[in-house]
Design a protein around this motif. Structure first.
Motif, short mmCIF file in Angstrom:
data_model
loop_
_atom_site.label_atom_id
_atom_site.label_comp_id
_atom_site.label_asym_id
_atom_site.label_seq_id
_atom_site.Cartn_x
_atom_site.Cartn_y
_atom_site.Cartn_z
N ALA A 53 18.86 7.32 7.81
CA ALA A 53 17.76 6.39 8.11
C ALA A 53 16.82 6.24 6.93
N LEU A 54 16.05 5.16 6.96
CA LEU A 54 14.95 4.95 6.03
C LEU A 54 13.65 5.33 6.72
N PHE A 55 12.82 6.10 6.04
CA PHE A 55 11.49 6.46 6.52
C PHE A 55 10.48 5.89 5.53
N SER A 56 9.65 4.96 5.98
CA SER A 56 8.68 4.31 5.10
C SER A 56 7.27 4.68 5.52
N ILE A 57 6.43 5.01 4.54
CA ILE A 57 5.05 5.39 4.81
C ILE A 57 4.12 4.58 3.90
N ALA A 58 3.21 3.83 4.52
CA ALA A 58 2.22 3.05 3.77
C ALA A 58 0.84 3.37 4.34
N ILE A 59 0.15 4.32 3.74
CA ILE A 59 -1.12 4.80 4.28
C ILE A 59 -2.00 5.31 3.15
N GLY A 60 -3.31 5.36 3.39
CA GLY A 60 -4.24 5.86 2.39
C GLY A 60 -5.38 4.91 2.09
N ALA A 82 4.69 4.57 -0.17
CA ALA A 82 3.96 3.53 -0.88
C ALA A 82 2.61 4.06 -1.34
N ASN A 83 2.21 3.71 -2.55
CA ASN A 83 0.90 4.12 -3.01
C ASN A 83 -0.17 3.17 -2.47
N VAL A 84 -1.42 3.41 -2.82
CA VAL A 84 -2.53 2.56 -2.39
C VAL A 84 -2.64 1.38 -3.33
N GLY A 85 -2.72 0.19 -2.77
CA GLY A 85 -2.80 -1.03 -3.56
C GLY A 85 -4.16 -1.19 -4.23
N GLN A 122 -6.26 4.35 -8.19
CA GLN A 122 -5.44 4.81 -9.31
C GLN A 122 -5.47 6.33 -9.45
N LEU A 123 -6.61 6.94 -9.16
CA LEU A 123 -6.72 8.40 -9.19
C LEU A 123 -5.79 9.01 -8.14
N PHE A 124 -5.80 8.45 -6.94
CA PHE A 124 -4.91 8.92 -5.88
C PHE A 124 -3.45 8.68 -6.25
N ASN A 125 -3.16 7.48 -6.76
CA ASN A 125 -1.77 7.12 -7.06
C ASN A 125 -1.14 8.01 -8.12
N ALA A 126 -1.91 8.38 -9.13
CA ALA A 126 -1.38 9.24 -10.18
C ALA A 126 -0.97 10.60 -9.60
N GLN A 127 -1.79 11.13 -8.71
CA GLN A 127 -1.46 12.42 -8.11
C GLN A 127 -0.35 12.29 -7.07
N LEU A 128 -0.28 11.14 -6.42
CA LEU A 128 0.80 10.91 -5.45
C LEU A 128 2.15 10.85 -6.16
N ARG A 129 2.20 10.21 -7.30
CA ARG A 129 3.45 10.16 -8.06
C ARG A 129 3.91 11.57 -8.45
N SER A 130 2.95 12.39 -8.88
CA SER A 130 3.28 13.78 -9.22
C SER A 130 3.77 14.54 -7.99
N LEU A 131 3.15 14.27 -6.84
CA LEU A 131 3.57 14.92 -5.60
C LEU A 131 5.00 14.54 -5.25
N VAL A 132 5.33 13.27 -5.37
CA VAL A 132 6.70 12.80 -5.08
C VAL A 132 7.69 13.52 -5.99
N ASP A 150 5.45 1.64 -6.03
CA ASP A 150 4.21 1.32 -6.74
C ASP A 150 3.68 -0.05 -6.30
N VAL A 151 3.16 -0.08 -5.09
CA VAL A 151 2.61 -1.32 -4.54
C VAL A 151 1.39 -1.77 -5.35
N TYR A 152 0.64 -0.81 -5.87
CA TYR A 152 -0.52 -1.18 -6.71
C TYR A 152 -0.07 -2.06 -7.86
N HIS A 153 0.94 -1.63 -8.59
CA HIS A 153 1.43 -2.39 -9.74
C HIS A 153 1.91 -3.78 -9.33
N ILE A 154 2.67 -3.85 -8.24
CA ILE A 154 3.24 -5.13 -7.82
C ILE A 154 2.14 -6.10 -7.40
#
Length: 370
Positions: free
Chosen positions: A165-172, A224-227, A255-265, A281-285
């Protein structure tokens, strides 16, 4: 002579029938093989859960859902990002909301949507809305679904279903918009709690939640990161000094959250065997769409299509008294907070097929064949 001609024609016709049957069978197998889709998050991906709870955060009224012909509980004019991704991976219909009375029996075997408008990583996020399902509650609800699936098809089959299955999470986003950035409501005083401390607490909580999801059998987890929340019409209205530009501070928080989220992933992929954590990287898109909106066919990248008050239509949520722009496909934003179907379609397709700059370490298409 006639018989000699008939035999090749007969053989050819039989061959074509076999090929046709093979194609039909292949399509049926392909359809049947579509992975189940389990969705967690906030109003960006809510498919109607908030219709069933006492909450100030609802979208079950017109003109929301105008391109569905009726309100559905989605906070947009049509489909959400995960609706479109579901179509891309071959699901026959939209993933149903957990709280809908019809989401039971065989329906849950194709996946369930647990997302809730106003929800966040922290349990106290969004309390201004009253009822909402924060991520811990959503994970509790998945645990219920998991047990129901095991009871229906058995533990081995259920394990296989979750592994594929695919599990998608978009929160923050709400943890910033309806928590840290609203101290009167959240009682989080920014002069006492630094952005670094707040984000560190978010990441710590999110790590625990993602590991819990993994422990319940999830393997392919798209996070998904925070847009760029400083670019939404609401933030533009709240910060008129920014002029026509995006507001810096909310974007810096994201961006502060996203940088740490990428490291967490990256850490989770390294430390948890048999996992595919994907950083979307929804922020980038979205930032790219806003900066280069005309190249994507949009005419407006800073105002709400569904609007009533404010320079950017961002002061009041979309509702029955709102006006709707003439061409919804020309707007990036549907309301003060959420993208239009047209913008969601671009985001979803870049997550499905994009390069590592959009989604890392692989896109969803690659994940499905991995």
């Amino acid at each position: 002579m006639g018989n000699l001609l008939q035999k090749p024609i007969y053989a050819l016709s039989q061959f074509l029938i076999v090929i046709l049957m093979f194609i039909v069978e292949l399509r049926l197998c392909s359809s049947a093989a579509a992975p189940a889709n389990f969705i967690f998050g906030d109003s960006l991906v809510d498919a109607g859960n908030n219709n069933y709870i006492a909450s100030l955060s609802k979208a079950d009224f017109a003109p929301n859902g105008i391109d569905f012909g009726m309100p559905t509980g989605r906070y947009t004019n049509g489909r959400t990002i995960v609706d479109i991704l579901g179509q891309e991976i071959g699901l026959s219909g939209f993933t149903p909301p957990y709280l809908a009375p019809t989401t039971e029996g065989a329906a849950i075997l194709q996946g369930v949507n647990y997302a809730s408008g106003g929800g966040g990583i922290f349990n106290h996020t969004g309390k201004i809305f009253g009822g909402r399902l924060n991520l811990d509650a959503q994970l509790d609800n998945f645990a219920n679904t998991r047990q129901a699936i095991i009871s229906t098809i058995g533990e081995d089959a259920a394990t296989n279903l979750f592994q594929n299955a695919l599990f998608s999470i978009a929160i923050g986003s709400n943890d910033f918009i309806n928590n840290y950035l609203t101290p009167v409501i959240s009682k989080v005083e920014q002069h006492l709690v630094s952005p670094q401390s707040f984000v560190a607490a978010m990441i710590s909580r999110f790590r625990t939640q993602l590991m819990r999801l993994k422990s319940m059998g999830a393997k392919n987890i798209i996070v998904a990161n925070v847009g760029p929340i400083g670019c939404i019409p609401f933030q533009r209205e709240m910060n008129p000094s920014a002029g026509n530009e995006c507001v810096d501070f909310p974007n810096q928080l994201a961006q502060l959250f996203n940088a740490q989220l990428r490291s967490l992933v990256q850490q989770l992929n390294t430390n948890l065997d048999g996992s595919n954590f994907i950083y979307a990287d929804v922020y980038h898109i979205v930032h790219d769409i806003i900066r280069n909106y005309t190249s994507y066919g949009f005419e407006n990248s800073n105002s709400a299509c569904c609007h009533s008050m404010g320079r950017f239509g961002g002061l009041i949520p979309c509702g029955p008294t709102s006006k709707v722009c003439e061409d919804r496909s020309k707007y990036v934003f549907w309301d003060p907070y959420h993208p239009t179907d047209a913008a969601n379609s671009i985001i979803a397709k870049r997550l499905m097929h994009g390069s590592a700059i959009d989604i890392w370490p692989m896109n969803i298409r690659q994940l499905l064949i991995n």
